[in-house]
Design a protein around this motif. Structure first.
Motif, PDB file in Angstrom:
ATOM      1  N   ASP A  48      26.634 -82.000  29.527  1.00 11.10           N
ATOM      2  CA  ASP A  48      27.938 -82.439  29.475  1.00 11.10           C
ATOM      3  C   ASP A  48      28.065 -83.442  28.337  1.00 11.10           C
ATOM      4  N   ALA A  49      27.157 -84.183  28.219  1.00  9.18           N
ATOM      5  CA  ALA A  49      27.228 -85.203  27.016  1.00  9.18           C
ATOM      6  C   ALA A  49      27.074 -84.910  25.624  1.00  9.18           C
ATOM      7  N   THR A  50      26.455 -83.650  25.304  1.00 12.75           N
ATOM      8  CA  THR A  50      25.952 -83.580  24.010  1.00 12.75           C
ATOM      9  C   THR A  50      26.253 -82.148  23.590  1.00 12.75           C
ATOM     10  N   GLY A  51      26.462 -81.088  24.691  1.00 10.03           N
ATOM     11  CA  GLY A  51      26.580 -79.830  24.245  1.00 10.03           C
ATOM     12  C   GLY A  51      24.907 -79.373  24.149  1.00 10.03           C
ATOM     13  N   TRP A  52      24.784 -78.599  23.009  1.00  3.60           N
ATOM     14  CA  TRP A  52      23.462 -78.336  22.702  1.00  3.60           C
ATOM     15  C   TRP A  52      22.886 -79.406  21.977  1.00  3.60           C
ATOM     16  N   GLN A  53      21.780 -79.915  22.403  1.00  3.98           N
ATOM     17  CA  GLN A  53      20.930 -80.833  21.630  1.00  3.98           C
ATOM     18  C   GLN A  53      19.860 -80.161  20.773  1.00  3.98           C
ATOM     19  N   HIS A  54      20.242 -79.995  19.376  1.00  2.00           N
ATOM     20  CA  HIS A  54      19.412 -79.226  18.608  1.00  2.00           C
ATOM     21  C   HIS A  54      19.421 -80.065  17.326  1.00  2.00           C
ATOM     22  N   LYS A  55      19.376 -81.543  17.685  1.00  2.00           N
ATOM     23  CA  LYS A  55      18.752 -82.278  16.539  1.00  2.00           C
ATOM     24  C   LYS A  55      17.348 -81.731  15.964  1.00  2.00           C
ATOM     25  N   GLU A  56      17.177 -81.759  14.682  1.00  2.00           N
ATOM     26  CA  GLU A  56      15.945 -81.243  14.185  1.00  2.00           C
ATOM     27  C   GLU A  56      14.689 -82.371  14.494  1.00  2.00           C
ATOM     28  N   PHE A  57      13.572 -81.597  14.725  1.00  4.80           N
ATOM     29  CA  PHE A  57      12.493 -82.479  15.151  1.00  4.80           C
ATOM     30  C   PHE A  57      11.780 -82.628  13.877  1.00  4.80           C
ATOM     31  N   LEU A  58      11.933 -84.081  13.456  1.00  3.14           N
ATOM     32  CA  LEU A  58      11.086 -84.735  12.360  1.00  3.14           C
ATOM     33  C   LEU A  58      10.144 -85.640  12.623  1.00  3.14           C
ATOM     34  N   GLY A  59       9.828 -85.519  13.852  1.00  2.00           N
ATOM     35  CA  GLY A  59       8.460 -86.240  14.273  1.00  2.00           C
ATOM     36  C   GLY A  59       8.413 -87.358  15.062  1.00  2.00           C
ATOM     37  N   LYS A  60       9.713 -87.983  15.059  1.00  2.00           N
ATOM     38  CA  LYS A  60       9.649 -89.367  16.174  1.00  2.00           C
ATOM     39  C   LYS A  60      10.455 -89.083  17.253  1.00  2.00           C
ATOM     40  N   GLY A  61      11.630 -88.670  17.030  1.00  2.00           N
ATOM     41  CA  GLY A  61      12.627 -88.068  18.132  1.00  2.00           C
ATOM     42  C   GLY A  61      11.800 -87.046  18.823  1.00  2.00           C
ATOM     43  N   GLU A  62      11.263 -87.225  20.053  1.00  3.78           N
ATOM     44  CA  GLU A  62      10.578 -86.108  20.556  1.00  3.78           C
ATOM     45  C   GLU A  62      11.257 -84.894  20.996  1.00  3.78           C
ATOM     46  N   PHE A  63      11.781 -84.963  22.201  1.00  2.14           N
ATOM     47  CA  PHE A  63      12.431 -83.802  22.692  1.00  2.14           C
ATOM     48  C   PHE A  63      13.244 -83.990  24.160  1.00  2.14           C
ATOM     49  N   THR A  64      14.208 -83.100  24.302  1.00  6.80           N
ATOM     50  CA  THR A  64      14.653 -83.138  25.695  1.00  6.80           C
ATOM     51  C   THR A  64      14.875 -81.693  26.083  1.00  6.80           C
ATOM     52  N   LEU A  65      14.526 -81.325  27.338  1.00  9.89           N
ATOM     53  CA  LEU A  65      14.523 -79.787  27.826  1.00  9.89           C
ATOM     54  C   LEU A  65      15.153 -79.728  29.141  1.00  9.89           C
ATOM     55  N   GLU A  66      15.191 -78.469  29.565  1.00 13.42           N
ATOM     56  CA  GLU A  66      15.685 -78.261  30.855  1.00 13.42           C
ATOM     57  C   GLU A  66      14.653 -77.868  31.781  1.00 13.42           C
ATOM     58  N   PHE A  67      14.719 -78.243  33.155  1.00  7.06           N
ATOM     59  CA  PHE A  67      13.875 -77.966  34.207  1.00  7.06           C
ATOM     60  C   PHE A  67      13.875 -76.575  34.487  1.00  7.06           C
ATOM     61  N   GLY A  68      12.642 -76.207  34.993  1.00  4.57           N
ATOM     62  CA  GLY A  68      12.555 -74.542  35.477  1.00  4.57           C
ATOM     63  C   GLY A  68      11.236 -74.425  35.942  1.00  4.57           C
ATOM     64  N   ASP A  69      10.939 -73.302  36.350  1.00  2.00           N
ATOM     65  CA  ASP A  69       9.605 -72.872  36.972  1.00  2.00           C
ATOM     66  C   ASP A  69       8.770 -72.103  35.966  1.00  2.00           C
ATOM     67  N   TYR A  70       7.606 -72.315  36.207  1.00  2.32           N
ATOM     68  CA  TYR A  70       6.461 -71.645  34.990  1.00  2.32           C
ATOM     69  C   TYR A  70       5.514 -70.510  35.722  1.00  2.32           C
ATOM     70  N   VAL A  71       5.291 -69.668  35.070  1.00  2.67           N
ATOM     71  CA  VAL A  71       4.015 -68.823  35.351  1.00  2.67           C
ATOM     72  C   VAL A  71       3.379 -68.701  34.090  1.00  2.67           C
ATOM     73  N   VAL A  72       2.050 -69.108  33.657  1.00  6.40           N
ATOM     74  CA  VAL A  72       1.695 -69.198  32.222  1.00  6.40           C
ATOM     75  C   VAL A  72       0.305 -68.565  32.384  1.00  6.40           C
ATOM     76  N   ARG A  73      -0.158 -67.514  31.597  1.00  8.29           N
ATOM     77  CA  ARG A  73      -1.284 -66.912  31.737  1.00  8.29           C
ATOM     78  C   ARG A  73      -2.229 -67.228  30.474  1.00  8.29           C
ATOM     79  N   ILE A  74      -3.152 -67.702  30.625  1.00  6.38           N
ATOM     80  CA  ILE A  74      -3.890 -68.525  29.321  1.00  6.38           C
ATOM     81  C   ILE A  74      -5.288 -67.817  29.252  1.00  6.38           C
ATOM     82  N   THR A  75      -5.186 -66.999  28.141  1.00  2.29           N
ATOM     83  CA  THR A  75      -6.526 -66.398  27.652  1.00  2.29           C
ATOM     84  C   THR A  75      -7.314 -67.015  26.672  1.00  2.29           C
TER      85      THR A  75
END
Length: 819
Positions: free
Chosen positions: A236-263
């Motif tokens: 609600d505050a920013t719409g899409w947060q898609h400022k480019e990743f330049l190295g310092k500003g890390e990230f913001t993401l959505e919560f969710g559930d993960y199933v990950v298979r690592i070979t």
């Protein structure tokens, strides 16, 4: 304008204003202009700066009754190619649109694109400083950054329901996926992405993930992070947060559930976000039994011992295994893999939630890691949970590898190791404990309290550094903490090369002090000096619990702290977070007063004493021996030569008696008071208003403290004064006696002024060589000495020979005489 746009517009406009080093006071709010009073309006409320409260974020700082956030689930299959250091993966993403908006496209983060040679992250850097010397490692890193074949290669983006390709556009470190049809509020969309990329050598290119190669045994440690295409946040505050990743500003993401298979190769041990779902397929029976025992143990136990790790790394398996992990309600996912890993673990009860605290590290990290890593994990959860909320996840992991310090849900990467001989410095020991506390602590901020790191670094780094300081002081006495204490930030506070804390992550100057130390110190001052521990702890815990698994912004933090503490803190946020002012409060002067009771006798006595105590001038001293005319001519004396101007007449006594008689009993008591009145003039030289703490020392050497709120500056932020009443004389005053306000200049904190003390060293001066000496043309000191020694020896020989001849001649002469 919708609330999200208004919020962004206000914050963006304000961040532009505060980025200017010199900001006119009127720019802080166009609606209020103060041209009549030159003193800065330090206590102006922040209502004109903060976004207007709404149904999503209310005025108390809590989530509003219509607060919403998106949910994104991931089903991922990934293979780690140990022979080529590559990642190949595919994922099915389920996006649930909980916003009130209809979406026509989605934005995903491709963080690995940062490492493409032509990325904005590489091209935006200023040129490195190249002098007449450079290490091989520095040159290697500089060249690798411009030649490494980095970046995510997208192989497929398709609708999961029908396999149709989805149009997608890559913009820097982001990718827009156009939806086949608008996604209304409340609906879900599922799509598939396939990708691959080269893993960075994190020992050459500074990164938040990568691999480390060990030449001695030919093995690698992989710390894989920010590795899969994942949804940008939509809020609600920013719409899409898609400022480019330049190295310092890390990230913001959505919560969710993960199933990950690592070979991975079958001899690898994998540490990961989430719980291991197939231990029977990837762990030995012994390892499974040790895990069960460790869950109930009092101290960490080895799951993979050092000897087992050495044996494991000596052979390379050709087959592969797939580790399956499940993680609920997390905003990201990371893992580490290596055949070099030692693995230890212990169970921890966090407020009823059973957590497995685990560490993974190579033999090169011993004996430091088995002693301190897992213990540091448990300590972090104990202290942080006390001030925020119980740790909610099933595991907490620390991994040693090439990344010095980086955090993800349930797992973090930490770098310090001992020397090759197993010894380590005190600095290394505490660096390890501190970095683990800090990175494990990031589970709380921002992995659970999900702030926007891409925009506001301080909201996770600053808050986490503050809690890190609290955890460090509970580790042992005199822990060498580098942050939190106000006295440690004073050098930065008065430096000219800084910007306000409320500056976008990529625009920050002096990143560490600005985003870590200064906000951490500010919170410590709030806790100790402004609000008090009890009130602060309640407010901070309230904020933390309000925003668990939600996305707060700066206004939500500011408002929550005020709302729960009951203290108006707008002046504090304005000074510490929105300005670059510093603390420098000085004692400008002190005036001492006492009541004149009007008694002519006591007045005469006091004046006589004052006159007697007044030192003679140099002229008076030298004029004393002179013979005066009046001594030679006594007839010149008259009435005034014997007149005592301090004598008390009967008339004076009568007047005083009448004065007392006309007073009420209460007034007569006040006239008789012997209280000392001191007016202390204070000057705000640094511009940042703060509470004033004064230590008072009396004539009998007793002391007391006076604590004045910041509001003492409310009428004039540049100068003010305070009245001190004392029953006995005051001999000295000291501001900020406990170094609790980050006052940058203690030399003006004393009355009377205190002499500055320092020391200087003595050294022997030496003559520098001239150019001929540098070319080796002069005589060598040793040769000169040899020549001199030889001459001395020759002289000694000559003298000795002469003495011998003299003796022989004397003998002959004596013999002749005897004959």
């Amino acid at each position: 304008m919708k609330p999200s746009s208004r919020y962004l517009a206000v914050l963006t406009a304000f961040s532009c204003v505060i980025a200017v080093s010199t900001v006119p006071d009127s720019l802080f709010a166009q609606s209020i202009v103060n041209r009549k009073n030159s003193a800065p309006d330090a206590f102006r409320q922040l209502e004109e700066v903060l976004p207007t409260a709404n149904a999503y974020r209310n005025a108390s700082g809590a989530p509003g009754h219509e607060y919403w956030q998106q949910k994104v689930d991931y089903d991922i299959q990934v293979e780690l190619h140990d022979d080529t250091q590559k990642i190949t993966g595919s994922e099915v993403i389920t996006y649930q649109n909980n916003s009130p908006d209809t979406l026509t496209y989605m934005w995903l983060q491709l963080d690995a694109n940062r490492f493409h040679p032509n990325s904005n992250a590489n091209r935006h850097r200023t040129a490195p400083s190249i002098g007449d010397r450079m290490t091989f490692d520095a040159l290697d890193s500089m060249l690798e950054a411009t030649t490494f074949a980095g970046g995510t290669k997208i192989l497929e983006v398709a609708d999961s329901s029908n396999g149709n390709k989805l149009k997608h556009t890559i913009v820097g470190t982001n990718m827009r996926v156009d939806l086949p049809a608008p996604l209304p509020s409340g609906d879900t969309f599922r799509f598939k992405v396939r990708w691959k990329y080269n893993i960075t050598d994190a020992t050459v290119i500074r990164a938040r993930g990568g691999f480390e190669h060990f030449e001695k045994d030919g093995n690698n440690i992989y710390e894989i992070a920010q590795w899969f295409p994942r949804l940008c946040a939509y809020s609600d505050a920013t719409g899409w947060q898609h400022k480019e990743f330049l190295g310092k500003g890390e990230f913001t993401l959505e919560f969710g559930d993960y199933v990950v298979r690592i070979t991975v190769p079958s001899d690898h041990i994998v540490a990961s976000t989430g719980e291991l779902m197939n231990p029977e397929d990837v762990l030995t029976e012994t390892q499974r039994e040790r895990l069960k025992e460790a869950a109930k143990a009092d101290d960490p136990m080895f799951i993979v011992t050092p000897d087992e790790a050495k044996k494991n790394q000596s052979e390379v398996a050709e087959d592969k295994k797939t580790w399956i992990f499940n993680a609920k309600n997390v905003r990201d996912f990371a893992f580490a893999s290596s055949r070099k890993f030692i693995w230890d673990a212990v169970g921890h009860n966090s407020g009823g939630n059973h957590v497995m605290a685990m560490s993974y590290y190579p033999n090169e990290a011993e004996p430091l890691w088995s002693k301190y890593s897992t213990q540091s994990i448990v300590h972090t959860m104990e202290v942080y949970s006390k001030y925020t909320f119980r740790y909610p996840y099933p595991v907490a992991i620390s991994v040693n590898g090439p990344v010095y310090g980086m955090e993800y849900p349930m797992i973090c990467f930490n770098g310090p190791r001992p020397e090759e001989d197993g010894t380590y410095t005190k600095r290394t020991k505490y660096a390890l404990i501190s970095v683990i506390i800090h990175e494990v602590g990031h589970n709380y901020f921002p992995m659970i309290v999900n702030s926007d790191e891409r925009q506001w670094t301080w909201m996770d780094e600053g808050l986490n550094s503050f809690l890190q300081y609290l955890a460090e002081v509970e580790w042992e006495d005199d822990y060498p903490s580098r942050g939190g204490e106000p006295k440690r930030i004073t050098g930065y506070m008065k430096s000219s090369n800084q910007v306000p804390i409320m500056t976008n992550s990529e625009s920050i100057l002096q990143f560490g002090p600005n985003a870590y130390s200064k906000p951490a110190t500010a919170l410590n001052i709030l806790r100790e000096t402004v609000i008090g521990r009890e009130g602060f702890d309640f407010a901070f815990k309230t904020y933390s619990e309000r925003w668990m698994f939600k996305r707060p912004y700066p206004a939500d933090f500011f408002r929550s702290m005020e709302d729960a503490s009951g203290v108006d803190l707008d002046w504090f946020w304005r000074g510490w977070f929105y300005s670059t002012d510093h603390v420098d409060i000085a004692i400008a002067g002190v005036n001492h007063y006492q009541i004149d009771d009007g008694n002519p006798s006591s007045n005469s006595k006091r004046k006589r004493q004052e006159r007697d105590d007044e030192p003679e001038t140099i002229s008076e001293q030298r004029n004393k021996p002179l013979k005066k005319r009046i001594h030679r001519y006594p007839e010149l004396k008259d009435f005034y030569n014997s007149y005592d101007d301090l004598a008390v007449s009967d008339d004076d006594k009568k007047k005083f008696s009448k004065y007392l008689k006309d007073l009420t009993p209460e007034q007569r008591k006040m006239v008789g008071l012997e209280t000392h009145f001191y007016i202390v003039d204070l000057q705000n030289k640094g511009g940042l208003v703060m509470p004033v703490v004064i230590r008072v020392t009396h004539e009998d050497e007793s002391t007391r403290e006076i604590r004045l709120p910041a509001e003492i500056w409310v009428k004039n932020a540049n100068q003010t004064s305070h009245l001190i009443l004392s029953e006995q004389p005051i001999v000295s005053l000291q501001l900020d006696p406990h170094n609790e306000t980050a006052d940058t200049d203690s030399s003006n904190n004393h009355f009377p002024p205190k002499m500055k003390q320092s020391r200087f060293k003595l050294y022997k001066s030496s003559k520098s060589k001239n150019e001929m000496q540098k070319a080796g043309l002069g005589k060598k000191p040793d040769a000169d000495k040899k020549d001199a020694d030889k001459k001395d020896d020759d002289d000694k020989d000559e003298k000795s020979e002469a003495k011998s001849k003299d003796k022989e001649a004397k003998k002959k002469s004596d013999s002749k005489k005897e004959e």
